[in-house]
Structures are given as C-alpha cells and as structure tokens.
Write a protein that holds these residues in place. Structure first.
Motif, PDB file in Angstrom:
ATOM      1  N   ARG A  79      -1.725  -2.158  -5.104  1.00 10.68           N
ATOM      2  CA  ARG A  79      -2.911  -1.942  -4.264  1.00 10.68           C
ATOM      3  C   ARG A  79      -3.870  -3.135  -4.360  1.00 10.68           C
ATOM      4  O   ARG A  79      -4.386  -3.622  -3.353  1.00 10.68           O
ATOM      5  CB  ARG A  79      -3.615  -0.654  -4.674  1.00 10.68           C
ATOM      6  CG  ARG A  79      -4.679  -0.217  -3.693  1.00 10.68           C
ATOM      7  CD  ARG A  79      -5.249   1.154  -4.001  1.00 10.68           C
ATOM      8  NE  ARG A  79      -4.274   2.161  -4.341  1.00 10.68           N
ATOM      9  CZ  ARG A  79      -3.441   2.761  -3.493  1.00 10.68           C
ATOM     10  NH1 ARG A  79      -3.452   2.406  -2.229  1.00 10.68           N
ATOM     11  NH2 ARG A  79      -2.597   3.678  -3.883  1.00 10.68           N
ATOM     12  N   ARG A 105       0.835  -1.217   0.000  1.00 11.18           N
ATOM     13  CA  ARG A 105       0.000   0.000   0.000  1.00 11.18           C
ATOM     14  C   ARG A 105       0.867   1.264   0.000  1.00 11.18           C
ATOM     15  O   ARG A 105       0.577   2.227  -0.718  1.00 11.18           O
ATOM     16  CB  ARG A 105      -0.953  -0.018   1.185  1.00 11.18           C
ATOM     17  CG  ARG A 105      -2.088  -1.007   0.970  1.00 11.18           C
ATOM     18  CD  ARG A 105      -3.194  -0.863   2.013  1.00 11.18           C
ATOM     19  NE  ARG A 105      -4.253  -1.781   1.685  1.00 11.18           N
ATOM     20  CZ  ARG A 105      -4.520  -2.907   2.356  1.00 11.18           C
ATOM     21  NH1 ARG A 105      -3.810  -3.229   3.425  1.00 11.18           N
ATOM     22  NH2 ARG A 105      -5.505  -3.683   1.973  1.00 11.18           N
ATOM     23  N   ALA A 150       2.237   1.614  -3.474  1.00 14.47           N
ATOM     24  CA  ALA A 150       1.208   2.075  -4.413  1.00 14.47           C
ATOM     25  C   ALA A 150       1.023   3.588  -4.308  1.00 14.47           C
ATOM     26  O   ALA A 150       0.939   4.279  -5.335  1.00 14.47           O
ATOM     27  CB  ALA A 150      -0.109   1.353  -4.144  1.00 14.47           C
TER      28      ALA A 150
END
Length: 177
Positions: A149, A123, A126
């Motif tokens: 993600r 995350r 991303a």
C-alpha cells in the motif's frame, strides 16, 4: 461479404487459434520466450528461463523460490511461482496466494514502466494479503500489505523513479521462519 465468405473467414480465424501451443487438456499455452520482466519476445529469440507450466511445490518451497526470484529482480517469474501456489492452495488460503501473486505482478508493472498498473495491482494485493494477518507458513502478511500500500501511494505521489530495488524484494516470510 456473403454468408459463405463470412463462415470461411471465421473458420480461418478458428484454425489460427487452434495453431496456438496447447497443453494436453487443450488449454492455450504461450511458448514464446520472455525477457527478464515477462514481456514476450519473438519466436526463436533467446529469452529468460521460465517457470514450468506444471510447476507445483509445497508452500514453503514456493515461498523460498518466489523470494529467490524477487531478490534476483525477476518479479514476473516470482509471480508465476506464486500463481502456481495460489492455484494449488486449499480454498481458505487461495486469496492470500492470489494477493502475493498480485504483489509480484505490481512489481512487474514497475519494471515495465506502468505506474497505473503497478498502483492498481499493489493496492489489490494489499487488500487481499491484509485479511490474513496472521498468515500461515510464516508469511509476513501485515508488513507485506503495508509495504504494498505504501509503495502504491508513493508511486502515485512521486512516480516510478522513487522506487528502489529493495522496494521490489520484500521479505515474504517473517524473520526467524
């Protein structure tokens, strides 16, 4: 424990730290061998070939080497290449390279069986990579950010067994580059 004993204990601990492998600048290095996924092995064990601590390559070469390592299921080693590129990058590109390195660390966490660590790093990666669409050097920032993600979400929903080999070797550079 009196003051002198405390000082001796602290001095012994400092000597232990000083016994670590260090580079010319005095920074600690970890010379222990590593397995395919970067886990330290005991001194003297046969480990995987490592990316040299002084690795430096132009961005295109670093991307090609990181891709080769991801394709060979060596995400920890790809991370080392991308981290070297991040440290050598000009300021405007540093967060992009940091995001790419974090993505490789996320893949490393998958291989080590750490779902929570994988999700967190994917995350973060991303978010960093998405800020660079379009990205220099033909880096496929948009698709890499989306894939990182999506993979983090899938791991959270379905666990690590849902991850495929292809998930861990995305194309770093857009087709035709």
């Amino acid at each position: 424990m009196d003051r002198d004993e405390t000082r001796r204990t602290r001095d012994e601990a400092d000597r232990g730290r000083d016994a670590r492998d260090r580079d010319e600048a005095g920074r600690a290095r970890n010379a222990r061998p590593r397995d395919a996924y970067g886990r330290p092995l005991p001194h003297g064990a046969q480990g995987e070939e490592r990316v040299p601590d002084d690795y430096v390559a132009p961005p295109e070469e670093a991307l090609a080497e990181a891709q080769r390592l991801l394709d060979a299921d060596r995400p920890f080693h790809a991370h080392e290449v991308l981290e070297a590129a991040w440290k050598a990058a000009p300021d405007p590109e540093r967060e992009l390279w940091k995001g790419l390195a974090q993505m490789a660390v996320g893949f490393t966490h998958v291989r080590r069986g750490n779902a929570q660590g994988a999700q967190a790093l994917l995350r973060r990666a991303a978010d960093r990579i998405a800020a660079y669409d379009p990205a220099p050097y033909g880096i496929a920032a948009g698709s890499l950010s989306e894939r990182a993600r999506t993979l983090a979400d899938r791991i959270g929903r379905d666990g690590l067994t849902s991850v495929t080999v292809d998930d861990l070797a995305p194309r770093l550079v857009q087709d035709g580059e």
